[in-house]
Write a protein that holds these residues in place. Structure first.
Motif, PDB file in Angstrom:
ATOM      1  N   PHE A 116       0.852  -1.188   0.000  1.00  0.00           N
ATOM      2  CA  PHE A 116       0.000   0.000   0.000  1.00  0.00           C
ATOM      3  C   PHE A 116       0.884   1.233   0.000  1.00  0.00           C
ATOM      4  O   PHE A 116       1.706   1.424   0.892  1.00  0.00           O
ATOM      5  N   ALA A 117       0.726   2.060  -1.035  1.00  0.00           N
ATOM      6  CA  ALA A 117       1.565   3.246  -1.211  1.00  0.00           C
ATOM      7  C   ALA A 117       0.666   4.455  -1.466  1.00  0.00           C
ATOM      8  O   ALA A 117      -0.510   4.290  -1.806  1.00  0.00           O
ATOM      9  N   PRO A 118       1.213   5.672  -1.324  1.00  0.00           N
ATOM     10  CA  PRO A 118       0.372   6.866  -1.468  1.00  0.00           C
ATOM     11  C   PRO A 118      -0.439   6.900  -2.767  1.00  0.00           C
ATOM     12  O   PRO A 118      -1.585   7.334  -2.777  1.00  0.00           O
ATOM     13  N   GLU A 119       0.148   6.399  -3.857  1.00  0.00           N
ATOM     14  CA  GLU A 119      -0.559   6.489  -5.146  1.00  0.00           C
ATOM     15  C   GLU A 119      -1.826   5.620  -5.184  1.00  0.00           C
ATOM     16  O   GLU A 119      -2.668   5.786  -6.061  1.00  0.00           O
ATOM     17  N   ASP A 120      -1.979   4.728  -4.200  1.00  0.00           N
ATOM     18  CA  ASP A 120      -3.181   3.891  -4.158  1.00  0.00           C
ATOM     19  C   ASP A 120      -4.441   4.671  -3.797  1.00  0.00           C
ATOM     20  O   ASP A 120      -5.553   4.156  -3.938  1.00  0.00           O
ATOM     21  N   LEU A 121      -4.263   5.903  -3.351  1.00  0.00           N
ATOM     22  CA  LEU A 121      -5.407   6.773  -3.104  1.00  0.00           C
ATOM     23  C   LEU A 121      -6.241   6.924  -4.380  1.00  0.00           C
ATOM     24  O   LEU A 121      -7.452   7.132  -4.345  1.00  0.00           O
ATOM     25  N   GLU A 122      -5.559   6.790  -5.509  1.00  0.00           N
ATOM     26  CA  GLU A 122      -6.224   6.896  -6.811  1.00  0.00           C
ATOM     27  C   GLU A 122      -7.302   5.835  -7.019  1.00  0.00           C
ATOM     28  O   GLU A 122      -8.188   5.998  -7.842  1.00  0.00           O
ATOM     29  N   ILE A 123      -7.210   4.729  -6.276  1.00  0.00           N
ATOM     30  CA  ILE A 123      -8.244   3.697  -6.415  1.00  0.00           C
ATOM     31  C   ILE A 123      -9.594   4.301  -6.064  1.00  0.00           C
ATOM     32  O   ILE A 123     -10.616   3.966  -6.653  1.00  0.00           O
ATOM     33  N   VAL A 124      -9.594   5.217  -5.117  1.00  0.00           N
ATOM     34  CA  VAL A 124     -10.845   5.873  -4.737  1.00  0.00           C
ATOM     35  C   VAL A 124     -11.072   7.136  -5.562  1.00  0.00           C
ATOM     36  O   VAL A 124     -12.155   7.365  -6.092  1.00  0.00           O
ATOM     37  N   LYS A 125     -10.019   7.957  -5.710  1.00  0.00           N
ATOM     38  CA  LYS A 125     -10.184   9.279  -6.326  1.00  0.00           C
ATOM     39  C   LYS A 125     -10.087   9.279  -7.846  1.00  0.00           C
ATOM     40  O   LYS A 125     -10.565  10.190  -8.494  1.00  0.00           O
ATOM     41  N   GLY A 283      -8.741  11.850   4.346  1.00  0.00           N
ATOM     42  CA  GLY A 283      -8.437  10.759   5.283  1.00  0.00           C
ATOM     43  C   GLY A 283      -9.377   9.578   5.100  1.00  0.00           C
ATOM     44  O   GLY A 283      -8.964   8.420   5.165  1.00  0.00           O
ATOM     45  N   GLN A 284     -10.646   9.865   4.851  1.00  0.00           N
ATOM     46  CA  GLN A 284     -11.613   8.780   4.627  1.00  0.00           C
ATOM     47  C   GLN A 284     -11.303   8.039   3.329  1.00  0.00           C
ATOM     48  O   GLN A 284     -11.417   6.816   3.259  1.00  0.00           O
ATOM     49  N   GLN A 285     -10.912   8.808   2.318  1.00  0.00           N
ATOM     50  CA  GLN A 285     -10.578   8.170   1.043  1.00  0.00           C
ATOM     51  C   GLN A 285      -9.341   7.287   1.202  1.00  0.00           C
ATOM     52  O   GLN A 285      -9.277   6.184   0.676  1.00  0.00           O
ATOM     53  N   ARG A 286      -8.382   7.789   1.965  1.00  0.00           N
ATOM     54  CA  ARG A 286      -7.164   7.014   2.184  1.00  0.00           C
ATOM     55  C   ARG A 286      -7.477   5.736   2.966  1.00  0.00           C
ATOM     56  O   ARG A 286      -6.997   4.661   2.636  1.00  0.00           O
ATOM     57  N   THR A 287      -8.309   5.881   3.991  1.00  0.00           N
ATOM     58  CA  THR A 287      -8.675   4.706   4.784  1.00  0.00           C
ATOM     59  C   THR A 287      -9.434   3.699   3.928  1.00  0.00           C
ATOM     60  O   THR A 287      -9.252   2.485   4.063  1.00  0.00           O
TER      61      THR A 287
END
Ligand SMILES: Nc1ncnc2c1ncn2[C@@H]1O[C@H](COP(=O)(O)OP(=O)(O)OP(=O)(O)O)[C@@H](O)[C@H]1O
Ligand SMILES: [Mg+2]
Length: 367
Positions: A116-125, A283-287
């Motif tokens: 899990f890396a920062p760029e995985d935020l894209e899965i949501v965004k 934060g919710q998107q990251r979680t």
């Protein structure tokens, strides 16, 4: 499973590294650009024979040399396994217990990891394409035949799109072959849709439970499949697909492209009933993204009977203390974890039982 030892030679900014790891949490601390991500990347590469952040293997080779070596000792339920992976300009070579593997696909799976890396935020965004790629990679890890079906579907899709363009050019006179392409597209398409539907159901169950854990029960996560066309009953999926294709035929010929099928699928995430992509906080998107990745840990365990390794690059400091604590408590006694951070002050060390703490500086790691 546990990675007991990792050794690198001429990998990225590591000339020479030999590291014995802890079977619990391993925390890598250091300023920017010292090699923290490189180290996690090397573990990921040992599992999947490729990097999580580049498709160019050459970039992994240290600038001063011509080959990069990764060596790992893995403890599994049935015994210890020695893994070796070497990258050079000529390609890569993989060995299990000293025996060279003729096919890399025989090597992949010896070590299982979830990164899990920062760029995985894209899965949501990000765009639907990002979510489809996530879905396909995750399903591919646990269901070997899936990626092959996906390739076959993509081939048919390209050919069908080309055919649609010729139909437009000939003002739609000869349409004889369209039916043939439709049958093939629907055939492979149905297989993909069914696998995705099944997988998303499982993903939803685990992700929901894990998300509730990380947020101490304050947030309920729901994951839903958004197929390119609605269907109620799986048994008539093929007929339904064909019907849909006939309905959009004129539009497809006009636009020269296929408008229905799994290449247009998407996923949606809801937190307490509200769509996370639109209404979720950062934060919710990251979680949410994290819960999805952590669900993969349980899916892999279901499939292979052992927990994979968890690699968390730069994500701990982005979560508040509560979420950090819950995350660590969820996995710390069962999953070997590798975490990077630029500073210990953002980490709740009290919660980490026997964490191995390592300092990373200029391609060197000290305890
Ligand atoms: N092929 C290579 N050979 C030698 N050095 C490399 C190679 N590829 C990258 N590097 C070096 O590795 C460094 C980056 O390491 P890495 O990405 O692991 O940093 P990091 O410790 O994770 O930093 P951050 O905290 O900013 O994420 C870069 O400074 C780069 O110069
Ligand atoms: Mg980094």
């Amino acid at each position: 499973m546990f990675l007991n030892r990792i050794a690198l030679r001429n990998y990225r900014n590591y000339d020479e590294l030999e590291l014995d790891t802890s079977s619990g949490v391993n925390l890598f601390v250091g300023p920017n650009a010292q090699g923290k991500t490189n180290l996690l990347e090397s573990i990921f590469a040992l599992a999947l024979t490729k990097s999580h952040r580049t498709s160019k293997d050459k970039e992994l080779i240290g600038w001063e040399g011509s080959e990069a070596h990764i060596h790992g000792l893995v403890d599994k339920q049935y015994g210890a396994v020695k893994l070796d992976l070497m990258f050079s300009a000529q390609g890569k070579k993989a060995k299990i217990n000293g025996l060279e593997q003729r096919r890399l696909s025989d090597f992949v799976g010896s070590l299982n990891v979830v990164m899990f890396a920062p760029e995985d935020l894209e899965i949501v965004k990000g765009t639907p394409g990002v979510r489809r790629r996530f879905l396909d990679m995750e399903i591919g890890q646990v269901q070997p035949g899936y990626l092959h079906t996906l390739q076959q579907y993509s081939k048919v899709l390209v050919q069908r799109n080309n055919y649609l363009k010729t139909l437009w050019a000939s003002s739609g006179d000869k349409q004889g072959l369209l039916e043939v392409w439709n049958v093939q597209l629907a055939d492979f398409g149905v297989k993909i849709i069914k696998k995705r539907k099944y997988f998303i159901q499982k993903l939803q169950q685990w992700a929901q439970q894990i998300h509730a854990g990380i947020t101490a029960g304050t947030e309920q996560l729901t994951v839903t499949y958004k197929p390119s066309f609605d269907f109620e009953d799986e048994t008539v999926l093929f007929d339904h697909f064909m019907l849909k294709l006939s309905q959009v035929k004129d539009q497809e010929i006009r636009r020269g492209t296929t408008l229905v099928g799994p290449h247009r699928d998407d996923l949606a995430f809801f937190i307490n009933g509200k769509e996370a992509q639109t209404f979720g906080s950062q934060g919710q998107q990251r979680t949410t993204a994290l819960s999805l990745k952590l669900a993969e840990i349980e899916l892999i365990r279901e499939e292979i009977g052992e927990y994979p390794l968890l690699l968390l690059d730069d994500v701990l400091s982005e979560l508040d203390r509560n979420r950090q604590t819950q995350l660590i408590e969820t996995f710390q006694s069962k999953v070997q974890t590798f975490i990077t951070t630029t500073g210990l002050e953002s980490v709740d060390l009290g919660k980490l039982q026997d964490a191995g703490i390592y300092h990373v500086l200029d391609g060197r790691v000290t305890r």
